[in-house]
Design a protein around this motif. Structure first.
Motif, short mmCIF file in Angstrom:
data_model
loop_
_atom_site.label_atom_id
_atom_site.label_comp_id
_atom_site.label_asym_id
_atom_site.label_seq_id
_atom_site.Cartn_x
_atom_site.Cartn_y
_atom_site.Cartn_z
N PRO A 105 20.08 43.41 31.11
CA PRO A 105 20.60 42.38 32.04
C PRO A 105 19.93 42.41 33.42
CG PRO A 105 22.41 43.55 30.96
CD PRO A 105 21.15 44.27 30.59
N LEU A 106 19.31 43.55 33.72
CA LEU A 106 18.66 43.65 35.04
C LEU A 106 17.35 42.86 35.07
CD1 LEU A 106 19.39 45.22 37.57
CD2 LEU A 106 18.04 47.14 36.73
N VAL A 107 16.74 42.73 33.90
CA VAL A 107 15.36 42.25 33.87
C VAL A 107 15.23 40.85 34.47
CG1 VAL A 107 13.41 41.72 32.36
CG2 VAL A 107 14.80 43.75 31.93
N TRP A 108 16.16 39.96 34.14
CA TRP A 108 16.09 38.61 34.71
C TRP A 108 17.35 38.28 35.50
CZ3 TRP A 108 11.48 36.77 35.08
CH2 TRP A 108 10.53 37.13 34.14
N ALA A 109 17.88 39.28 36.17
CA ALA A 109 19.13 39.07 36.91
C ALA A 109 18.92 38.08 38.05
CB ALA A 109 19.61 40.41 37.47
N PRO A 110 19.91 37.24 38.34
CA PRO A 110 19.77 36.29 39.45
C PRO A 110 19.76 36.99 40.80
CG PRO A 110 21.96 36.16 38.48
CD PRO A 110 21.19 37.14 37.66
N ALA A 111 19.12 36.34 41.76
CA ALA A 111 18.93 36.95 43.08
C ALA A 111 20.25 37.30 43.76
CB ALA A 111 18.13 35.99 43.96
N LYS A 119 23.00 38.51 42.58
CA LYS A 119 23.81 39.57 41.97
C LYS A 119 23.43 40.93 42.52
CE LYS A 119 25.71 38.99 37.40
NZ LYS A 119 25.56 39.12 35.99
N GLU A 120 24.40 41.85 42.53
CA GLU A 120 24.09 43.24 42.87
C GLU A 120 23.74 44.00 41.60
OE1 GLU A 120 27.44 44.86 44.96
OE2 GLU A 120 26.93 43.82 46.82
N VAL A 121 22.97 45.07 41.75
CA VAL A 121 22.59 45.89 40.60
C VAL A 121 23.85 46.35 39.86
CG1 VAL A 121 21.54 48.09 39.91
CG2 VAL A 121 20.41 46.65 41.63
N GLY A 122 24.87 46.76 40.63
CA GLY A 122 26.10 47.27 40.04
C GLY A 122 26.87 46.22 39.25
N GLU A 123 26.57 44.93 39.49
CA GLU A 123 27.22 43.87 38.70
C GLU A 123 26.43 43.59 37.42
OE1 GLU A 123 29.11 41.03 42.14
OE2 GLU A 123 26.94 40.99 41.87
N ALA A 124 25.15 44.00 37.42
CA ALA A 124 24.29 43.69 36.27
C ALA A 124 24.28 44.82 35.25
CB ALA A 124 22.86 43.42 36.76
N ILE A 125 24.29 46.06 35.72
CA ILE A 125 24.27 47.20 34.78
C ILE A 125 25.29 48.24 35.21
CG2 ILE A 125 21.84 46.93 34.09
CD1 ILE A 125 21.29 49.33 36.09
N ARG A 126 25.56 49.17 34.29
CA ARG A 126 26.49 50.27 34.58
C ARG A 126 25.73 51.33 35.37
NH1 ARG A 126 29.23 54.37 31.49
NH2 ARG A 126 27.27 54.64 30.39
N CYS A 127 26.19 51.62 36.58
CA CYS A 127 25.45 52.58 37.42
C CYS A 127 26.03 53.98 37.25
CB CYS A 127 25.48 52.14 38.88
SG CYS A 127 24.51 50.64 39.14
N GLU A 128 26.00 54.48 36.03
CA GLU A 128 26.44 55.85 35.76
C GLU A 128 25.83 56.29 34.44
OE1 GLU A 128 30.65 55.20 35.93
OE2 GLU A 128 30.73 54.53 33.86
N GLY A 129 25.99 57.56 34.14
CA GLY A 129 25.43 58.08 32.89
C GLY A 129 24.10 58.77 33.13
N THR A 130 23.61 59.43 32.10
CA THR A 130 22.43 60.28 32.23
C THR A 130 21.17 59.48 32.61
OG1 THR A 130 23.40 61.72 30.59
CG2 THR A 130 21.07 62.07 31.05
N LEU A 131 20.94 58.37 31.91
CA LEU A 131 19.73 57.60 32.21
C LEU A 131 19.76 57.08 33.64
CD1 LEU A 131 17.06 56.45 31.21
CD2 LEU A 131 18.26 54.37 30.58
#
Ligand code: FAD
Length: 416
Positions: free
Chosen positions: A132-138, A140-152
């Motif tokens: 979802p980050l790859v073509w996310a609209p301008a 949006k925040e990163v935290g709204e596009a992907i889960r900001c937790e976990g090992t990766l």
């Protein structure tokens, strides 16, 4: 027809515009306010370490095509050095775990499918979740596009995006983060080889440009601060520098490549980003261990990246606003403790220097990104350049060169 173009500001944006214009046969005059070219990308002699150091460690990636073309055009591409393939050693200071992220040298992100090359304890699905980050609209925040937790996230996405955006990634612009992911991780290892100007930013990216410009008959005036623009209708007709004034002829153009505050003061009504973030760099005069990688990613510490230069270990801490008022000695001690753990060295604090660039970059949030102006202005012969203009990228050398190239192209094509 050859034109005369005045470039205001001799940072990377201004110099890349100047080189492009001079190479195309136009007359170029560069005007820089300070006594040194390079802006936020420069080297200087530091008495505390008795070394020539850079104001900040600058990392380029082989996929930074405009930056690479700029280096090629000034004859210093070979001065940007790095490993043969896109390998990034990392250490976790909390667990002591070390690993090598090996993106290889393919044009495709095939490394994701090879367990031995990706981040330990991650699976293919973790990487697919970044889609979802790859073509996310301008907006949006990163935290709204992907889960900001976990090992990766902790071991790759956070360090990469923090370095690129210079804000805590969850609040960063997903649109800008997406551009980074498209142009680096998604473009395979071939686009991700880490490159540094080992002999110094000025020696590789600034001084050769000045020499080339002078050889082409361009002038570079230092200590020449633009104070005011003179206008008539929709054209710039003069440049006031305090002591002197230069007429801008009907066929001439101006590229303004100054930071946002200076641009807004010169062009009232110009909308620019208004919030900025700091970057903290610390430099230690210390011979790196022989097997030290040129760049080491660090998680779980104060320090994020450790660079090994001849006679020097240097670190970068992005979004470093929390550290700008910390007493310098205390900060140097804390950073040195991380460096010792990460580099496997020990000893008393060696000669050091800390450089805190308070306004290192504009704040790469959706709100601030929306304030970035286009290169064209309401004046037909005035064009903007700078990492803070609307480049589609965060504030980076690549964005700066793109902005300089674009402003130069517009100046060449300007409507009479
Ligand atoms: C500590 C630090 C680390 C960084 N790390 C990286 C990295 O790892 N990778 C990366 O890609 N990027 C990095 N960056 C970002 C990169 O340095 C910038 O994006 C780039 O240098 C900006 O160039 P610029 O020409 O747009 O602006 P500037 O460098 O700010 O240049 C503007 C110039 O205009 C001059 N000026 C201002 N007002 C006037 C006036 N009125 N008249 C004439 N001249 C004027 C200024 O003196 C300055 O020289 C880092 C930045 C910092 C500070």
């Amino acid at each position: 027809m050859p034109r005369t173009v005045h470039i205001i500001g001799a940072g990377i944006s201004g110099l890349s515009a100047a080189v492009r214009l001079a190479n195309a046969g136009h007359g170029v005059h560069v005007h820089e306010a300070t006594q040194q070219a390079g802006g936020r990308c420069r080297s200087y002699f530091d008495a505390a370490t008795n070394l020539t150091i850079d104001n900040g460690n600058h990392l380029l990636l082989s996929g930074n095509h405009h930056a690479m073309a700029y280096a090629r055009s000034i004859g210093t591409e070979a001065g940007l050095v790095g490993p043969k393939s896109a390998q990034f050693p990392f250490v976790d200071l909390v667990t002591g775990q070390r690993w090598l992220l090996d993106l290889g040298d393919s044009r495709l992100p095939l490394w994701v499918f090879d367990e031995s090359r990706r981040v330990p304890d991650t699976g293919v699905l973790d990487y697919l979740a970044l889609a979802p980050l790859v073509w996310a609209p301008a907006g949006k925040e990163v935290g709204e596009a992907i889960r900001c937790e976990g090992t990766l996230y902790q071991r790759l996405v956070q360090p990469l995006l923090l370095a690129a955006l210079n804000v805590d990634p969850p609040i960063g612009s997903a649109g800008l983060a997406g551009a980074i992911v498209r142009e680096t991780l998604l473009a395979g290892g071939q686009a991700c080889r880490p490159l540094i100007a080992r002999d110094g930013l000025s020696a590789i990216l600034i001084e050769p440009a000045i020499r080339l410009l002078q050889e082409k008959g361009a002038s570079v005036s230092l200590g020449h601060e633009l104070r005011e623009l003179t206008t008539a209708g929709d054209r710039i007709t003069g440049l006031k520098f305090g002591g002197d004034e230069i007429a801008v002829g009907p066929n001439d153009a101006v590229v303004m490549a100054v930071p946002p505050r200076a641009a807004a003061a010169l062009l009232p009504g110009l909308q620019t980003p208004t919030k900025f973030r700091a970057i903290v760099n610390a430099h230690f005069r210390f011979d790196p261990p022989q097997n030290a990688p040129p760049i080491l990613g660090i998680v779980g510490g104060l320090v994020e990246w450790l660079f090994a230069f001849p006679q020097r270990l240097s670190v970068t801490i992005s979004s470093g606003d929390r550290l700008v008022d910390m007493p310098r000695e205390e900060l140097a001690e804390a950073i040195w403790r991380d460096v010792c753990k990460a580099a496997g060295v020990s000893g008393e604090l060696p000669p050091w220097q800390i450089v805190r660039e308070r306004r290192a970059t504009f704040e790469a949030t959706p709100e601030q990104n929306a304030l970035r102006p286009k290169a064209t202005t309401s004046f037909k012969n005035l064009f903007l350049a700078g990492d803070w203009t609307d480049t589609g990228l965060p504030a980076t050398i690549e964005g700066s060169v793109r902005s300089g190239d674009r402003a130069a192209d517009l100046a060449m094509r300007q409507v009479q």
